[in-house]
Scaffold this motif. Structure first.
Motif, PDB file in Angstrom:
ATOM      1  N   ASN A 135       0.846  -1.264   0.001  1.00 45.17           N
ATOM      2  CA  ASN A 135       0.059   0.095  -0.002  1.00 45.17           C
ATOM      3  C   ASN A 135       1.055   1.413   0.168  1.00 45.17           C
ATOM      4  N   ILE A 136       0.292   2.490   0.035  1.00 46.01           N
ATOM      5  CA  ILE A 136       0.967   3.722   0.122  1.00 46.01           C
ATOM      6  C   ILE A 136       2.264   3.785   1.307  1.00 46.01           C
ATOM      7  N   SER A 137       1.678   3.213   2.554  1.00 49.37           N
ATOM      8  CA  SER A 137       2.335   3.451   3.723  1.00 49.37           C
ATOM      9  C   SER A 137       3.821   2.493   3.346  1.00 49.37           C
ATOM     10  N   MET A 138       3.487   1.436   2.886  1.00 48.13           N
ATOM     11  CA  MET A 138       4.609   0.477   2.787  1.00 48.13           C
ATOM     12  C   MET A 138       5.843   1.039   1.652  1.00 48.13           C
ATOM     13  N   GLU A 140       7.408   3.789   3.411  1.00 50.62           N
ATOM     14  CA  GLU A 140       8.703   3.445   4.307  1.00 50.62           C
ATOM     15  C   GLU A 140       9.928   2.638   3.584  1.00 50.62           C
ATOM     16  N   ALA A 141       9.697   2.237   2.335  1.00 53.33           N
ATOM     17  CA  ALA A 141      10.681   1.624   1.389  1.00 53.33           C
ATOM     18  C   ALA A 141      11.498   2.749   0.894  1.00 53.33           C
ATOM     19  N   PHE A 142      11.082   4.078   0.730  1.00 55.78           N
ATOM     20  CA  PHE A 142      11.789   5.218   0.206  1.00 55.78           C
ATOM     21  C   PHE A 142      12.022   6.017   1.163  1.00 55.78           C
ATOM     22  N   SER A 143      11.757   5.916   2.593  1.00 60.36           N
ATOM     23  CA  SER A 143      11.944   6.817   3.463  1.00 60.36           C
ATOM     24  C   SER A 143      11.315   8.065   3.435  1.00 60.36           C
ATOM     25  N   MET A 144      10.046   7.925   2.855  1.00 61.00           N
ATOM     26  CA  MET A 144       9.157   9.376   2.747  1.00 61.00           C
ATOM     27  C   MET A 144       7.900   9.078   3.214  1.00 61.00           C
ATOM     28  N   THR A 145       7.174  10.411   3.491  1.00 63.63           N
ATOM     29  CA  THR A 145       5.804  10.179   4.058  1.00 63.63           C
ATOM     30  C   THR A 145       4.787   9.743   2.995  1.00 63.63           C
ATOM     31  N   PRO A 146       3.803   8.861   3.500  1.00 67.08           N
ATOM     32  CA  PRO A 146       2.867   8.433   2.326  1.00 67.08           C
ATOM     33  C   PRO A 146       2.220   9.501   1.693  1.00 67.08           C
ATOM     34  N   ILE A 160       4.867  11.338  -1.009  1.00 69.03           N
ATOM     35  CA  ILE A 160       5.084  10.140  -2.276  1.00 69.03           C
ATOM     36  C   ILE A 160       4.050  10.239  -3.061  1.00 69.03           C
ATOM     37  N   SER A 161       2.699  10.204  -2.430  1.00 66.30           N
ATOM     38  CA  SER A 161       1.303   9.905  -3.307  1.00 66.30           C
ATOM     39  C   SER A 161       1.244  11.200  -4.143  1.00 66.30           C
ATOM     40  N   LYS A 162       1.419  12.541  -3.438  1.00 66.78           N
ATOM     41  CA  LYS A 162       1.379  13.732  -4.059  1.00 66.78           C
ATOM     42  C   LYS A 162       2.337  13.798  -5.454  1.00 66.78           C
ATOM     43  N   LEU A 163       3.731  13.396  -4.958  1.00 70.77           N
ATOM     44  CA  LEU A 163       4.534  13.636  -6.124  1.00 70.77           C
ATOM     45  C   LEU A 163       4.299  12.680  -7.254  1.00 70.77           C
ATOM     46  N   PHE A 164       3.999  11.364  -6.919  1.00 72.28           N
ATOM     47  CA  PHE A 164       3.379  10.681  -7.948  1.00 72.28           C
ATOM     48  C   PHE A 164       2.315  11.059  -9.097  1.00 72.28           C
ATOM     49  N   LYS A 165       1.233  11.820  -8.360  1.00 75.53           N
ATOM     50  CA  LYS A 165       0.221  12.088  -9.168  1.00 75.53           C
ATOM     51  C   LYS A 165       0.421  13.249 -10.012  1.00 75.53           C
ATOM     52  N   GLU A 166       1.387  14.051  -9.375  1.00 76.99           N
ATOM     53  CA  GLU A 166       1.773  15.317 -10.151  1.00 76.99           C
ATOM     54  C   GLU A 166       2.600  14.892 -11.546  1.00 76.99           C
ATOM     55  N   HIS A 167       3.342  13.748 -11.609  1.00 71.22           N
ATOM     56  CA  HIS A 167       4.249  13.526 -12.528  1.00 71.22           C
ATOM     57  C   HIS A 167       3.534  12.368 -13.541  1.00 71.22           C
ATOM     58  N   THR A 168       2.388  11.649 -12.898  1.00 72.17           N
ATOM     59  CA  THR A 168       1.717  10.666 -13.654  1.00 72.17           C
ATOM     60  C   THR A 168       0.372  10.894 -13.909  1.00 72.17           C
ATOM     61  N   GLY A 169      -0.308  11.917 -13.261  1.00 74.80           N
ATOM     62  CA  GLY A 169      -1.808  12.193 -13.541  1.00 74.80           C
ATOM     63  C   GLY A 169      -2.718  11.203 -12.917  1.00 74.80           C
ATOM     64  N   GLU A 170      -2.285  10.270 -12.214  1.00 78.37           N
ATOM     65  CA  GLU A 170      -3.002   9.519 -11.372  1.00 78.37           C
ATOM     66  C   GLU A 170      -2.813   8.916 -10.023  1.00 78.37           C
ATOM     67  N   SER A 171      -3.487   8.699  -9.088  1.00 74.86           N
ATOM     68  CA  SER A 171      -3.252   8.415  -7.698  1.00 74.86           C
ATOM     69  C   SER A 171      -2.320   7.210  -7.785  1.00 74.86           C
ATOM     70  N   LEU A 172      -1.447   7.281  -6.662  1.00 78.23           N
ATOM     71  CA  LEU A 172      -0.543   5.962  -6.327  1.00 78.23           C
ATOM     72  C   LEU A 172      -1.170   4.611  -6.178  1.00 78.23           C
ATOM     73  N   LEU A 173      -2.565   4.696  -5.611  1.00 81.08           N
ATOM     74  CA  LEU A 173      -3.439   3.652  -5.237  1.00 81.08           C
ATOM     75  C   LEU A 173      -4.173   3.091  -6.526  1.00 81.08           C
ATOM     76  N   ASP A 174      -4.321   3.969  -7.241  1.00 83.55           N
ATOM     77  CA  ASP A 174      -4.958   3.662  -8.599  1.00 83.55           C
ATOM     78  C   ASP A 174      -3.512   2.779  -9.499  1.00 83.55           C
ATOM     79  N   TYR A 175      -2.545   3.258  -9.386  1.00 89.73           N
ATOM     80  CA  TYR A 175      -1.533   2.436 -10.052  1.00 89.73           C
ATOM     81  C   TYR A 175      -1.323   1.338  -9.568  1.00 89.73           C
TER      82      TYR A 175
END
Length: 782
Positions: free
Chosen positions: A698-701, A704-710, A713-728
């Protein structure tokens, strides 16, 4: 009066360059004078043809007589050859060899005497030879020789070899004519040879050949040759068999120049032009030719030509004098009338202008004023009648005036009891679109054209009047006897379709027609117009270019039933998911299915279609807001697309605008995936692809793997892909699940565990959210 005189003067100035009636009559008389001249020319041509035909016929007659005489002699020679072949002494000599006994020498003497008698029997025969193939012996009237000596006696051509000469005797049976040459002095002269085989009684024994040498000088002995003319006989090899002229002179006429059996041709030679008439022998195939110098041949034609010229000159002199006399005699009364009218009317007559125009302009000016007044009156009548018909259709009439009286006052004839209304709306103006300055005039002209066409078509079976309602709508009131609904429908459909077809073919204008049901009585016209207007509103669903009947509208009685509407939230979520993936074909198919479920439902509200289209556009606007980011190019303009949608008039046009925005949006998403490239995002994607089978992913896991808050990392992912990390994460799992569902190896529950879903219900819910169907249904479809 002053206005008439002014117009008259203007017309006279306009016609000042017209030719005077004096010149018109002169040209007319001269035209009449040309008739006898033309007749003389025709007679001249016909006479030349007759003279030419008669001269050719005379020449052909001479040639035919000569041909018949010569062919008769040839037939006599053929009969003589049969008689010679039956001679016993000649036939018995075929058994004798080359060594002759005393009795054989006596037989040779007897045969020579017989041949001498046969030669005397026909004047054409110059010499007879009998060639015995068995003994190579040739017998003639005065000597005995062999084939070599015969070769010296004659040949078939000057340069023929002995071997080629002997090839002539190779066939088993010989019969026919052959051109030949015989020695004469130091040269050769032409001759004709007739050969006839004599067959022995014993089939295995060689026979003999009778050879009749014909004196060619006697062939033309009885020919009647015109003065300065010449007769020739040519064989197929263009050899001169006989001639009344110089036998050594080359022939101008060639055999190949005469392809027909008989005919005539003119040839230009060194000695001048000659005219040759020819015919063909049916026995030998030779051409009998008569030639005349062209000057002699055309002598009679020149006489005819001179007579024709004299006749034409006489016509010109006598006819010209009569023309001038008649012209002056007929023109003087007109001239006197012009002088009198010019003096009294005060309008001068310009010399050289047309007198008839001068006389008729006074009457024409008066008639034009009268026609102008009549036109203006009719124009006002048409305007008043159109206004009355518009008010009649809308039910806005004065109650104190009976309709029958109003009809009579506006010259309207409604003789039948049934009334219907056909509305015609212009969807596309075609050739009548025009520029801004001409558009209004073109539209008025088009409406006038449609009104006349629909009235003409309808009046084949009913009484009809058409009236304009606005710049693109026209109504036609159809009056006919009450009929059954089916017959009424067929009649109105015929009227509408014939009108639409005619206008489309000649003006490239597209029309939509709406037809009412049949009403009884004059006051039913308003009800019929109301029904036709309702049917025309249904054009938004039925589309343009057809005929819409009021009877076909479901729930037409007020449309009180509330229509169904299908666009649930899960359908909107599915459409958003499909578009965000850039799957254009799947998005168009999904939107088409939504439109079909709504539009085909009965009864159907006109506003329902607009609501559905605006809802679909709003959904696409949501997708545009989600995929648009600061570092990407401009996304499609959803506001502009909605403005275009508001201008559409049919469901088909709205559907086209929706699909256009879908195409732009999907192309935008697919073309701009490169903007999502980021090293950290790429690592996150790789991490999801490696651990999507883990049910704890999940987003929390991932944080933790990249030493960032969930959240970061979710906001960064959506800014660059246009979709949420959970949807991916879910899409990655579903992509593998769809691949496994395509086979039959695993159950749905097993596949759910393999792709990281511990709960099969969660797998079902997420699969249906993104794919629109359950996993089991997806496997059935695939």
């Amino acid at each position: 009066m002053e206005q008439i005189r002014s117009r008259w003067t203007t017309d006279l100035k306009k016609n000042a360059k017209d030719r005077s009636v004096f010149m018109t009559w002169l040209l007319s008389y001269l035209s009449v004078l040309l008739v006898p001249i033309l007749i003389s020319g025709v007679i001249y041509g016909a006479t030349l043809s007759v003279v030419k035909t008669e001269m050719n016929r005379a020449n052909q007659s001479i040639l035919l007589q000569m041909e018949q005489a010569i062919d008769n002699q040839f037939k006599g020679i053929e009969s003589l050859s049969v008689e010679v072949g039956l001679n016993r002494r000649i036939s018995n000599f075929m058994t004798i060899g080359s060594a002759l006994s005393d009795s054989d020498h006596y037989a040779v003497y007897q045969i020579a005497n017989d041949l001498r008698v046969y030669e005397i029997a026909n004047d054409f025969i110059e010499r007879i030879y009998v060639y015995y193939l068995n003994s190579d012996t040739v017998l003639a009237r005065n000597n005995r020789m062999d084939s070599r000596s015969l070769y010296e006696e004659f040949r078939f051509s000057e340069d023929m070899t002995y071997e080629a000469f002997m090839d002539f005797f190779e066939p088993t049976y010989i019969k026919g004519y052959q051109s030949a040459v015989v020695p004469e002095g130091k040269g050769w002269r032409p001759a004709v040879l007739f050969a006839q085989s004599v067959l022995p009684s014993n089939p295995g024994q060689p026979g003999a050949v009778l050879l009749f040498m014909i004196d060619q000088s006697k062939l033309l002995g009885q020919a009647s040759v015109p003065d300065e003319g010449m007769i020739q006989i040519l064989d197929e090899r263009n050899r001169l068999i006989a001639t009344t002229g110089d036998p050594l002179a080359p022939s101008i006429v060639k055999y190949g120049d005469m392809p027909r059996e008989t005919g005539q041709l003119e040839i230009n030679g060194d000695g001048g032009s000659i005219v040759a008439s020819y015919t063909t022998s049916a026995i030998t195939g030779w051409k009998y030719v008569m030639t005349l110098p062209a000057a002699v041949y055309h002598q009679k034609m020149n006489v005819v030509e001179q007579l024709t010229i004299a006749s034409i000159l006489l016509c010109l002199v006598v006819g010209g004098g009569v023309t001038i006399w008649l012209l002056r005699r007929n023109y003087m009364p007109i001239h006197a009338l012009i002088q009198s009218l010019s003096f009294k009317a005060g309008v001068p007559f310009d010399k050289g202008s047309n007198e008839y125009s001068y006389l008729t302009n006074a009457l024409n000016s008066t008639f034009r004023e009268k026609e102008k007044l009549h036109y203006k009156l009719n124009e006002h009548n048409n305007t008043l009648r159109s206004h009355f018909l518009q008010r009649l259709l809308k039910g806005q009439l004065d109650s104190h005036v009976p309709l029958r009286d109003a009809f009579e006052a506006h010259e309207l004839r409604f003789p039948f009891g049934g009334y219907s209304v056909v509305l015609l709306r212009i969807d596309h103006f075609g050739k009548f679109h025009g520029e801004d300055g001409e558009r209004a005039r073109n539209r008025r002209l088009l409406l006038f054209l449609i009104a006349n066409v629909v009235e003409e078509v309808a009046r084949h079976s009913a009484s009809a009047y058409a009236v304009e309602l606005d710049q693109s709508l026209l109504a036609c009131i159809v009056n006919q006897n009450p009929v059954t609904p089916k017959e009424h429908r067929n009649q109105l459909e015929r009227i509408a379709e014939e009108t639409m077809a005619f206008i489309s073919h000649h003006a490239h204008v597209q029309l939509t027609a709406a037809a009412s049901s049949q009403q009884e009585g004059e006051y039913g016209i308003f009800q019929a117009f109301h029904e036709a207007a309702e049917a025309m509103e249904y054009r938004i669903v039925a589309g343009s270019g057809g005929v819409i009947h009021y009877a076909d509208l479901g729930g037409s009685e007020g449309q009180g039933a509330a229509p169904g509407y299908f666009y649930p939230l899960n359908a909107e979520q599915q459409l958003i998911a499909i578009v965000r993936e850039g799957q254009l074909e799947k998005a168009e198919a999904f939107a088409s299915e939504l439109i079909r479920k709504n539009v085909t439902a009965e009864p159907f509200s006109f506003h329902t279609a607009k609501c559905l289209m605006f809802d679909l556009m709003a959904t696409l606007q949501k997708v545009i807001g989600e995929v648009r980011t600061a570092n990407k190019p401009d996304a499609p303009d959803g506001v502009r697309a909605i403005e275009k949608l508001m201008q559409c008039q049919t469901v088909g046009e709205m559907r086209g605008q929706l699909f256009e925005l879908l195409g732009l949006l999907c192309a935008y998403i697919n073309e701009n995936r490169e903007f999502s490239s980021n090293p950290l995002v790429d690592k996150v994607m790789k991490y999801v692809n490696d651990y999507y089978q883990d049910e704890n992913l999940n987003i929390s896991m991932i944080g933790e793997a990249f030493s960032m808050t969930p959240s970061y990392i979710s906001k960064l992912f959506k800014e660059h892909t246009g979709e949420s990390l959970l949807d991916y994460i879910n899409k990655t799992r579903l992509a593998e699940a769809k691949s496994l569902l395509a086979g039959e190896k695993y159950t749905v529950g097993e596949i759910s565990l393999k792709v990281g879903y511990n709960d099969v219900n969660t797998f079902h819910r997420i699969f249906k959210k993104f794919e629109g169907v359950t996993p089991g249904r997806y496997r059935e479809i695939k």
